[in-house]
Scaffold this motif. Structure first.
Motif, short mmCIF file in Angstrom:
data_model
loop_
_atom_site.label_atom_id
_atom_site.label_comp_id
_atom_site.label_asym_id
_atom_site.label_seq_id
_atom_site.Cartn_x
_atom_site.Cartn_y
_atom_site.Cartn_z
N GLN A 77 -90.88 -71.38 -26.98
CA GLN A 77 -90.01 -72.53 -27.16
C GLN A 77 -88.75 -72.33 -26.33
O GLN A 77 -88.44 -71.23 -25.87
N THR A 78 -88.01 -73.41 -26.16
CA THR A 78 -86.78 -73.31 -25.38
C THR A 78 -85.69 -74.13 -26.05
O THR A 78 -85.95 -75.01 -26.87
N SER A 79 -84.46 -73.80 -25.71
CA SER A 79 -83.29 -74.55 -26.16
C SER A 79 -82.21 -74.34 -25.12
O SER A 79 -82.38 -73.57 -24.16
N LEU A 80 -81.10 -75.01 -25.29
CA LEU A 80 -80.01 -74.85 -24.32
C LEU A 80 -79.50 -73.42 -24.29
O LEU A 80 -79.15 -72.90 -23.23
N GLY A 81 -79.48 -72.76 -25.44
CA GLY A 81 -79.06 -71.37 -25.48
C GLY A 81 -80.01 -70.44 -24.75
O GLY A 81 -79.59 -69.52 -24.03
N VAL A 82 -81.32 -70.68 -24.90
CA VAL A 82 -82.33 -69.88 -24.18
C VAL A 82 -82.19 -70.09 -22.68
O VAL A 82 -82.26 -69.13 -21.89
N LEU A 83 -81.98 -71.34 -22.25
CA LEU A 83 -81.82 -71.63 -20.83
C LEU A 83 -80.56 -70.97 -20.26
O LEU A 83 -80.56 -70.49 -19.13
N LEU A 84 -79.49 -70.95 -21.04
CA LEU A 84 -78.27 -70.27 -20.59
C LEU A 84 -78.50 -68.77 -20.46
O LEU A 84 -78.02 -68.13 -19.52
N ASN A 85 -79.25 -68.20 -21.40
CA ASN A 85 -79.56 -66.78 -21.36
C ASN A 85 -80.40 -66.44 -20.14
O ASN A 85 -80.16 -65.44 -19.45
N ASP A 86 -81.41 -67.29 -19.84
CA ASP A 86 -82.24 -67.05 -18.65
C ASP A 86 -81.44 -67.26 -17.37
O ASP A 86 -81.61 -66.52 -16.39
N GLY A 87 -80.58 -68.28 -17.37
CA GLY A 87 -79.83 -68.60 -16.16
C GLY A 87 -78.80 -67.55 -15.79
O GLY A 87 -78.55 -67.30 -14.60
N GLN A 88 -78.17 -66.93 -16.80
CA GLN A 88 -77.12 -65.96 -16.48
C GLN A 88 -77.67 -64.70 -15.82
O GLN A 88 -76.95 -63.97 -15.16
N LYS A 89 -78.98 -64.46 -15.98
CA LYS A 89 -79.58 -63.28 -15.34
C LYS A 89 -79.61 -63.44 -13.82
O LYS A 89 -79.53 -62.45 -13.10
N ASN A 90 -79.79 -64.68 -13.34
CA ASN A 90 -79.85 -64.93 -11.90
C ASN A 90 -78.65 -65.72 -11.40
O ASN A 90 -78.72 -66.36 -10.35
#
Length: 342
Positions: free
Chosen positions: A290-303
């Motif tokens: 599943q995804t949420s805005l928090g998950v997307l922020l967590n994935d995005g900050q890695k790159n």
């Protein structure tokens, strides 16, 4: 000065003609109900009106996405499309035309990955080649669902608890307020961690944490206002006529508490959205697939250093949600209670 004021002439005592209509008692403004008057005041607040329309659009898009975005699309990876930037047909602006900055030069990432000419992603893709636009829409829906759940508990538990506490008063009120103080003293993060000992990370833990602690602020505000309203004449008259407490609460207290309920709800929603995003960001909220805005922020900050758009887009959506609900809350506060306007 006094003599000049008493210097009257015979013309001052002539009767008014029947054709002349005085407007001393003329009502210039139309008769409006409380809600109509509040709506007129709300419409004068441009920021609140714009925020309201943005929220409605987000609600329609987020919940309407269930008809054209499937769970399979959200979890299915496509490595050949990984880390593609945004591409909008007809727009030739770097960052929105499928080009990435590599080594100081803008490179067409779609051409490098041999992406078909008719294939494009409006907000780009993530590290697994999944559409960011679809995942952001789905993540927005998850955030709004959490907000709706928090609102439900505010209305179902907070309002009822506050009315009962304020109406009963005395020892009952003291006991109920001590319970709220105990619940409020435990941080929400601690409650979520305790939920993780029983449940897996996800919506269940977040919903239970909200069910335990999200309604306390609403209960306190409703209780304070109920203590004031229960001494009003119309409430005393209803009690004298033998009305039951439940009928008095529904007919007299709730309508007069509506402004507080609506305003507090508008402030509860952004708090719940941020709460969910924070938990998902640190890895104890919504989890894969599943995804949420928090998950997307967590994935995005890695790159973020090389692919900043993967974090910027969900961050912008989260900020817009928070700002719109707060602006709408301020507008509703001024509309329902003009005395609070600064």
């Amino acid at each position: 000065m006094a003599e000049e004021k008493l210097n009257l002439t015979p013309q001052d005592f002539e009767p008014v003609s029947k054709n002349e209509k005085g407007d001393d008692e003329k009502i210039a403004a139309p008769s409006l109900t409380f809600l109509q008057d509040a709506w007129l005041r709300l419409k004068k607040n441009k920021g609140a009106v714009v925020s309201l329309f943005i929220i409605i659009i987000m609600l329609v898009v987020a919940f309407g996405s269930s008809f054209f975005i499937t769970n399979a699309q959200l979890v299915k990876s496509a490595p050949q499309y990984a880390n593609l930037p945004a591409k909008i047909p007809g727009i030739d602006i770097n960052g929105l035309n499928g080009k990435l900055k590599m080594g100081g030069a803008w490179v067409d990432a779609y051409a490098q990955n041999n992406v078909p000419a008719n294939k494009y992603f409006i907000l780009g893709t993530d590290y697994l080649g999944r559409s960011l636009a679809q995942r952001i829409i789905y993540g927005t829906k998850i955030s709004l669902i959490v907000a709706i759940v928090a609102t439900f508990f505010d209305l179902a538990i907070g309002v009822s608890y506050g009315i009962i506490s304020g109406w009963k008063g005395g020892r009952v009120d003291n006991v109920m307020q001590r319970i709220i103080e105990v619940i409020s003293s435990v941080p929400n993060l601690v409650i979520v961690v305790l939920m993780l000992l029983v449940f897996k990370p996800g919506m269940t833990s977040i919903i239970l944490a909200l069910a335990i602690s999200s309604w306390t602020t609403m209960a306190r505000m409703i209780r304070a206002e109920t203590l004031s309203l229960k001494t009003q004449e119309y409430v005393l008259a209803a009690r004298t006529l033998g009305e039951s407490p439940s009928k008095i609460a529904w007919k007299h207290l709730v309508p007069n508490l509506s402004s507080i309920i609506i305003i507090q709800t508008m402030y509860t929603i952004p708090s719940a959205i941020f709460f969910e995003a924070f938990l998902s960001f640190i890895g104890i909220g919504i989890s894969a697939p599943q995804t949420s805005l928090g998950v997307l922020l967590n994935d995005g900050q890695k790159n973020f250093q090389f692919l900043p758009y993967q974090m910027w887009y969900p961050a912008i959506v989260l900020c817009v949600l928070m700002i719109c609900f707060n602006l709408l809350g301020d507008g509703l506060r001024d509309a329902f209670d003009p005395k609070t306007r600064r």
